[in-house]
Design a protein around this motif. Structure first.
Motif, PDB file in Angstrom:
ATOM      1  N   ALA A  67       0.833  -1.212   0.000  1.00 26.79           N
ATOM      2  CA  ALA A  67       0.000   0.000   0.000  1.00 26.79           C
ATOM      3  C   ALA A  67       0.869   1.264   0.000  1.00 26.79           C
ATOM      4  N   ALA A  68       1.943   1.228   0.820  1.00 24.07           N
ATOM      5  CA  ALA A  68       2.852   2.379   0.870  1.00 24.07           C
ATOM      6  C   ALA A  68       3.509   2.620  -0.476  1.00 24.07           C
ATOM      7  N   LEU A  69       3.980   1.532  -1.106  1.00 23.47           N
ATOM      8  CA  LEU A  69       4.614   1.664  -2.426  1.00 23.47           C
ATOM      9  C   LEU A  69       3.624   2.150  -3.480  1.00 23.47           C
ATOM     10  N   ALA A  70       2.375   1.642  -3.397  1.00 25.15           N
ATOM     11  CA  ALA A  70       1.352   2.079  -4.351  1.00 25.15           C
ATOM     12  C   ALA A  70       1.063   3.567  -4.194  1.00 25.15           C
ATOM     13  N   MET A  71       0.953   4.030  -2.950  1.00 27.91           N
ATOM     14  CA  MET A  71       0.696   5.464  -2.718  1.00 27.91           C
ATOM     15  C   MET A  71       1.861   6.331  -3.220  1.00 27.91           C
ATOM     16  N   LEU A  72       3.094   5.855  -3.037  1.00 29.07           N
ATOM     17  CA  LEU A  72       4.254   6.592  -3.543  1.00 29.07           C
ATOM     18  C   LEU A  72       4.237   6.656  -5.063  1.00 29.07           C
ATOM     19  N   ALA A  73       3.806   5.549  -5.684  1.00 29.34           N
ATOM     20  CA  ALA A  73       3.714   5.542  -7.144  1.00 29.34           C
ATOM     21  C   ALA A  73       2.669   6.537  -7.626  1.00 29.34           C
ATOM     22  N   VAL A  74       1.512   6.537  -6.947  1.00 30.27           N
ATOM     23  CA  VAL A  74       0.464   7.505  -7.303  1.00 30.27           C
ATOM     24  C   VAL A  74       0.967   8.932  -7.078  1.00 30.27           C
ATOM     25  N   TYR A  75       1.678   9.150  -5.973  1.00 31.31           N
ATOM     26  CA  TYR A  75       2.254  10.471  -5.687  1.00 31.31           C
ATOM     27  C   TYR A  75       3.165  10.926  -6.822  1.00 31.31           C
ATOM     28  N   ALA A  76       4.015  10.005  -7.305  1.00 36.15           N
ATOM     29  CA  ALA A  76       4.947  10.353  -8.376  1.00 36.15           C
ATOM     30  C   ALA A  76       4.204  10.744  -9.655  1.00 36.15           C
ATOM     31  N   VAL A  77       3.126  10.001  -9.960  1.00 33.83           N
ATOM     32  CA  VAL A  77       2.332  10.313 -11.161  1.00 33.83           C
ATOM     33  C   VAL A  77       1.666  11.676 -11.017  1.00 33.83           C
ATOM     34  N   VAL A  78       1.069  11.923  -9.853  1.00 34.31           N
ATOM     35  CA  VAL A  78       0.391  13.201  -9.622  1.00 34.31           C
ATOM     36  C   VAL A  78       1.390  14.351  -9.640  1.00 34.31           C
ATOM     37  N   ARG A  79       2.555  14.121  -9.055  1.00 33.49           N
ATOM     38  CA  ARG A  79       3.590  15.160  -9.025  1.00 33.49           C
ATOM     39  C   ARG A  79       4.028  15.526 -10.443  1.00 33.49           C
ATOM     40  N   LYS A  80       4.191  14.509 -11.276  1.00 29.97           N
ATOM     41  CA  LYS A  80       4.572  14.763 -12.662  1.00 29.97           C
ATOM     42  C   LYS A  80       3.496  15.567 -13.382  1.00 29.97           C
ATOM     43  N   ALA A  81       2.238  15.211 -13.163  1.00 33.93           N
ATOM     44  CA  ALA A  81       1.131  15.948 -13.780  1.00 33.93           C
ATOM     45  C   ALA A  81       1.074  17.378 -13.256  1.00 33.93           C
ATOM     46  N   ASP A  82       1.392  17.548 -11.967  1.00 35.96           N
ATOM     47  CA  ASP A  82       1.396  18.886 -11.365  1.00 35.96           C
ATOM     48  C   ASP A  82       2.460  19.769 -12.022  1.00 35.96           C
ATOM     49  N   VAL A  83       3.655  19.229 -12.215  1.00 32.11           N
ATOM     50  CA  VAL A  83       4.739  19.984 -12.861  1.00 32.11           C
ATOM     51  C   VAL A  83       4.344  20.372 -14.288  1.00 32.11           C
ATOM     52  N   LYS A  84       3.749  19.413 -15.006  1.00 34.98           N
ATOM     53  CA  LYS A  84       3.305  19.676 -16.373  1.00 34.98           C
ATOM     54  C   LYS A  84       2.231  20.764 -16.403  1.00 34.98           C
ATOM     55  N   ASN A  85       1.311  20.709 -15.457  1.00 33.84           N
ATOM     56  CA  ASN A  85       0.247  21.712 -15.369  1.00 33.84           C
ATOM     57  C   ASN A  85       0.820  23.092 -15.051  1.00 33.84           C
ATOM     58  N   SER A  86       1.822  23.136 -14.171  1.00 33.56           N
ATOM     59  CA  SER A  86       2.461  24.415 -13.805  1.00 33.56           C
ATOM     60  C   SER A  86       3.158  25.034 -15.010  1.00 33.56           C
ATOM     61  N   ARG A  87       3.771  24.175 -15.823  1.00 32.67           N
ATOM     62  CA  ARG A  87       4.419  24.682 -17.031  1.00 32.67           C
ATOM     63  C   ARG A  87       3.393  25.253 -18.008  1.00 32.67           C
ATOM     64  N   ARG A  88       2.231  24.587 -18.102  1.00 29.22           N
ATOM     65  CA  ARG A  88       1.165  25.112 -18.965  1.00 29.22           C
ATOM     66  C   ARG A  88       0.699  26.476 -18.475  1.00 29.22           C
ATOM     67  N   ILE A  89       0.554  26.597 -17.158  1.00 30.08           N
ATOM     68  CA  ILE A  89       0.147  27.891 -16.587  1.00 30.08           C
ATOM     69  C   ILE A  89       1.161  28.965 -16.926  1.00 30.08           C
ATOM     70  N   ASP A  90       2.438  28.638 -16.763  1.00 28.89           N
ATOM     71  CA  ASP A  90       3.502  29.614 -17.044  1.00 28.89           C
ATOM     72  C   ASP A  90       3.481  30.050 -18.506  1.00 28.89           C
ATOM     73  N   ARG A  91       3.352  29.073 -19.423  1.00 33.04           N
ATOM     74  CA  ARG A  91       3.333  29.417 -20.852  1.00 33.04           C
ATOM     75  C   ARG A  91       2.141  30.306 -21.189  1.00 33.04           C
ATOM     76  N   ARG A  92       0.982  29.996 -20.650  1.00 29.30           N
ATOM     77  CA  ARG A  92      -0.205  30.768 -20.970  1.00 29.30           C
ATOM     78  C   ARG A  92      -0.194  32.137 -20.306  1.00 29.30           C
TER      79      ARG A  92
END
Length: 617
Positions: A67-92
């Motif tokens: 469960a801990a490893l699964a949550m860390l994996a989900v965290y990593a995916v969400v974190r990556k999406a967050d960084v991508k979203n922040s870059r979109r905000i910056d560009r716009r």
């Protein structure tokens, strides 16, 4: 890549306003997503910690570890999406800023663009008189540059005239193509706008001049030439191999553990000691480049990806390495070197990397290789980016002025200037249009009352010629010109700090004018009140003497004057001198038409207006 052409500035305002609104709405939506991502990151990371604590506290049950490893994996995916979203905000956000500035432009607010006051020079042949630089100037309206070198290049172009029709057409072709690439242009500006402030100085823009200064310093420094030689690489590789061998031998008990430790410590001190001066020299030379390098690389990538057809633009792409690879590879490698220098700031990393990998030695070696392979081309690459930056500014100006038209530039060894509906670009819809033709070797004496429009008309003639000779659209129904020298004298000023009186300054300006005319095959001179700094009779005699002398040169002229006696030169030389005027009407009030007509102005307004003022006392 194409873009719609707008017929009026009102249509442009609607376009820019719609883009601002659409981007603002998208930014608002993305920021909501950003909040969701942050919340999800906190939640998944917290659940991972809880699962790990439960796993450790209650018998190391595997399901809690999973469960801990699964949550860390989900965290990593969400974190990556967050960084991508922040870059979109910056560009716009940067795109939105570009459109907001252009919306201000079409509404008549130029305060967010650099005015180029530092380029103002009263001794320039025409730029000072034609309001080319400074607050509310031509440069102020046109400047969108995101590099200091681009700003300098734009200023240089506006302060000069292209040498012939072919050069004018080549630049016009480039400006026209970029004007039609609205999305590409806007993206170019948005890439640099994270640094560009829009102020009158260079603060915030990419310091391309600083890059050139750093390159110049690097090229003159002898940085550890031995580090680039093959035998030093052989020694370094042998030392590292011995270190690894000692570690292995120590691990199997063949040699004591202290031996590889001692070797590593000695190796670290030797590497740092031998390369410290070189690292210091490199750091000093490039210390101010790192913050701007990624933005500069972004501009190079953007230029490289464009599908240009104009010869000027394709030539700039070729200079940057065809597909941009030469300049891109060079600046990317330099960026990596700068990052490596930054990493040396970590003390533990400095020790470990030099102990196990001789990082300082290989950093110096990488720099020497970069210096050897690329430094000779950096100046040319920076100049190419500067030119593209200036062309983008010109293209935005063209796009934002739908009422302007292309001038017809012809090859001729005579002065040609035929204008229909000519007006000053700064006046916009308020402008009164005039037709005017200038013939080679002839002189046009323009009389009129104060505020009747003489000076504005002279500047209309001059600034539209400057635009035409830069491949830019002109403000007229039509304009046909040839290529010749331009010299003006309209704003002569004294210089008390150097003991130069107003009259002496006028004489110096006329001397400069004569020198310029002697050096050029053909010249158009534009003068506003010759010899203002002396008495009326002396002024008249001096003006006549000057015009008679300059008429013997290959010079054509327009001269505005309040001195009606000067108009008598038409009676004496009707083949060379012609009278034109801006007449006013005097009745209960003063009526200004701002229309130029043949003849000599008879009505003056100074006494009339002064009398009206005194009557109110």
């Amino acid at each position: 890549m194409g873009s719609k052409k707008y017929a009026t500035k009102d249509e442009l305002a609607v376009f820019y306003g719609e883009r601002v609104d659409a981007l603002s709405a998208e930014i608002k939506r993305l920021k909501k997503n950003n909040l969701m991502y942050v919340t999800s990151e906190l939640l998944t990371f917290g659940l991972a910690v809880v699962a790990a604590v439960v796993y450790c506290a209650y018998g190391l049950q595997s399901q809690w570890l999973m469960a801990a490893l699964a949550m860390l994996a989900v965290y990593a995916v969400v974190r990556k999406a967050d960084v991508k979203n922040s870059r979109r905000i910056d560009r716009r956000m940067r795109l939105c800023t570009v459109y907001e500035k252009e919306l201000k432009y079409v509404r008549g607010d130029f305060s967010c663009f650099g005015g180029g006051s530092r380029y103002k020079d009263p001794s320039h042949a025409f730029a000072f008189d034609m309001d080319v630089y400074g607050h509310d100037s031509l440069y102020n309206r046109m400047n969108r540059t995101v590099t200091t070198g681009g700003g300098d290049t734009l200023a240089e172009w506006l302060g000069g005239l292209l040498p012939g029709r072919a050069a004018v057409e080549r630049r016009r072709e480039a400006v026209d193509e970029l004007a039609g690439m609205e999305q590409w242009r806007t993206a170019f500006l948005a890439r640099g706008i994270s640094l560009a402030t829009g102020g009158d100085g260079d603060d915030g823009r990419i310091d391309s001049n600083g890059i050139l200064r750093a390159v110049g310093e690097i090229s003159t420094r002898q940085i550890a030439p031995k580090a680039g030689q093959g035998w030093t690489l052989a020694v370094a590789v042998a030392a590292l191999a011995c270190f690894v061998a000692l570690i292995v031998l120590s691990a199997v008990g063949v040699v004591p553990a202290t031996l590889p430790v001692l070797w590593g410590v000695v190796q670290m001190f030797v590497v740092i000691g031998l390369n410290s001066k070189s690292i210091h020299d490199i750091s000093r030379a490039v210390e101010n480049m790192h913050a701007q390098m990624q933005v500069y690389i972004g501009l190079l990538e953007h230029i490289a990806k464009a599908d240009f057809t104009a010869g000027e633009l394709k030539g700039l792409q070729a200079t940057l390495g065809g597909d941009g690879s030469g300049a891109l590879v060079s600046f990317a490698k330099l960026s990596e070197i700068l990052k490596s220098l930054d990493r040396r700031g970590n003390f533990i990393g400095l020790i470990l990397f030099n102990m196990f990998a001789m990082s300082d030695y290989f950093l110096v070696r990488r720099f020497l290789k970069w210096q050897r392979n690329y430094i000779g081309s950096i100046g040319e690459w920076v100049a190419a980016v500067n030119r593209m930056d200036a062309l983008v500014s010109m293209a935005v100006f063209r796009f934002n002025e739908p009422g302007a038209v292309d001038a017809e530039v012809e090859d001729s060894d005579r002065v040609v200037y035929e204008a229909k509906g000519l007006y000053h670009p700064f006046l916009g819809a308020r402008a009164v249009r005039n037709d005017f033709t200038i013939s080679d070797g002839e002189y046009y004496i323009i009389t009129g009352a104060n505020m009747a429009g003489k000076s504005t008309f002279l500047r209309s003639v001059g600034v539209n010629y400057v635009l035409a000779m830069n491949g830019l659209p002109v403000f007229a129904d039509s304009l046909r010109v040839s290529v010749y020298n331009l010299f003006t004298s309209m704003r002569t000023t004294d210089d008390l700090s150097r003991g130069i009186s107003y009259f002496n300054a006028e004489l110096l300006r006329l001397r400069q004018l004569l020198d310029s005319c002697h050096q050029a095959k053909r010249t158009l001179i534009i003068l506003d009140e010759i010899l203002k700094g002396t008495n009326s009779l002396d002024k008249l005699n001096g003006s006549r003497l000057f015009l008679e002398a300059v008429a013997k040169l290959p010079v054509t002229g327009i001269i505005a004057t309040h001195d009606l006696e000067l108009s008598k030169m038409e009676d004496e030389r009707p083949d060379r001198f012609h009278n034109w005027c801006f007449e006013i009407g005097l009745s209960d009030d003063v009526t200004y038409t701002y229309k130029i007509t043949r003849g000599v102005a008879r009505n003056q307004n100074a006494t009339f207006l002064l009398k009206r003022m005194l009557e109110k006392e």
